[in-house]
Design a protein around this motif. Structure first.
Motif, PDB file in Angstrom:
ATOM      1  N   HIS A  21       0.840  -1.190   0.000  1.00 41.69           N
ATOM      2  CA  HIS A  21       0.000   0.000   0.000  1.00 41.69           C
ATOM      3  C   HIS A  21       0.877   1.242   0.000  1.00 41.69           C
ATOM      4  O   HIS A  21       2.001   1.218   0.508  1.00 41.69           O
ATOM      5  CB  HIS A  21      -0.896   0.024   1.249  1.00 41.69           C
ATOM      6  N   ALA A  32      -0.178   7.039   1.584  1.00 40.43           N
ATOM      7  CA  ALA A  32      -1.391   7.864   1.604  1.00 40.43           C
ATOM      8  C   ALA A  32      -2.663   7.033   1.788  1.00 40.43           C
ATOM      9  O   ALA A  32      -3.750   7.593   1.911  1.00 40.43           O
ATOM     10  CB  ALA A  32      -1.485   8.669   0.319  1.00 40.43           C
ATOM     11  N   THR A  33      -2.552   5.712   1.862  1.00 35.99           N
ATOM     12  CA  THR A  33      -3.716   4.843   2.048  1.00 35.99           C
ATOM     13  C   THR A  33      -4.306   5.078   3.429  1.00 35.99           C
ATOM     14  O   THR A  33      -3.588   5.116   4.418  1.00 35.99           O
ATOM     15  CB  THR A  33      -3.298   3.365   1.913  1.00 35.99           C
ATOM     16  N   THR A  34      -5.631   5.218   3.494  1.00 32.26           N
ATOM     17  CA  THR A  34      -6.282   5.440   4.788  1.00 32.26           C
ATOM     18  C   THR A  34      -6.574   4.103   5.467  1.00 32.26           C
ATOM     19  O   THR A  34      -6.654   3.057   4.819  1.00 32.26           O
ATOM     20  CB  THR A  34      -7.607   6.207   4.629  1.00 32.26           C
ATOM     21  N   ASN A  42      -9.765   7.676   9.762  1.00 27.03           N
ATOM     22  CA  ASN A  42      -9.422   8.834   8.927  1.00 27.03           C
ATOM     23  C   ASN A  42      -7.919   9.068   8.814  1.00 27.03           C
ATOM     24  O   ASN A  42      -7.492   9.957   8.094  1.00 27.03           O
ATOM     25  CB  ASN A  42     -10.113  10.094   9.454  1.00 27.03           C
ATOM     26  N   ARG A  43      -7.103   8.277   9.478  1.00 32.24           N
ATOM     27  CA  ARG A  43      -5.654   8.451   9.428  1.00 32.24           C
ATOM     28  C   ARG A  43      -5.067   7.694   8.243  1.00 32.24           C
ATOM     29  O   ARG A  43      -5.619   6.700   7.788  1.00 32.24           O
ATOM     30  CB  ARG A  43      -5.007   7.928  10.719  1.00 32.24           C
ATOM     31  N   THR A  44      -3.916   8.174   7.757  1.00 31.42           N
ATOM     32  CA  THR A  44      -3.220   7.481   6.677  1.00 31.42           C
ATOM     33  C   THR A  44      -2.138   6.590   7.263  1.00 31.42           C
ATOM     34  O   THR A  44      -1.774   6.714   8.430  1.00 31.42           O
ATOM     35  CB  THR A  44      -2.575   8.483   5.701  1.00 31.42           C
ATOM     36  N   GLU A  63       0.740   8.487   8.718  1.00 29.44           N
ATOM     37  CA  GLU A  63       0.491   9.052  10.042  1.00 29.44           C
ATOM     38  C   GLU A  63       0.536   7.977  11.129  1.00 29.44           C
ATOM     39  O   GLU A  63       0.817   8.280  12.285  1.00 29.44           O
ATOM     40  CB  GLU A  63      -0.872   9.741  10.083  1.00 29.44           C
TER      41      GLU A  63
END
Length: 118
Positions: free
Chosen positions: A24, A27-29, A67-69, A72
């Motif tokens: 992945h 930027a994948t959530t 909602n986090r990637t 993060e």
């Protein structure tokens, strides 16, 4: 070098089986990871998740928010380049309805002696 930026993840289910590994982008959530888990959930397992809200993902002891990637959520400590990250998949138990609780409470109670006399 987009291939080097990919994060390889496998998802460990409660019974020890795995889904993946899959790659992945950072930027994948987390929500999209959960959708992928729903799509790849083993059909032979009972009580599979119905929605992404039935699934919790845990990485390094932390529950990941939808909602986090991945960028993060990653913890730089202990990660090796090219290593596979294992995330734990935990299912949320469905909330019992008040009607079924009432039926259990209305059931006759029987007394039992649990004493042991030696």
């Amino acid at each position: 070098m987009a291939g080097e930026d990919l994060i390889e993840i496998k998802f460990r289910l409660a019974d020890g089986t795995d889904i993946g590994p899959t790659k992945h982008t950072p930027a994948t959530t987390v929500a999209s990871l959960k959708e992928k888990i729903l799509a790849q959930w083993p059909q032979d397992k009972e009580n599979g998740p119905k929605t992404i809200h039935d699934v919790k993902l845990i990485n390094a002891g932390k529950i990941l928010e939808n909602n986090r990637t991945l960028a993060e959520c990653r913890l730089p400590v202990g990660e090796l380049p090219g290593a596979v990250i294992t995330m734990l998949v935990v299912l949320r138990l469905p909330v019992t309805s008040k009607n079924s609780d009432k039926l259990q409470n209305d059931a006759p109670k029987t007394s039992r002696c649990l004493c042991s006399i030696l």
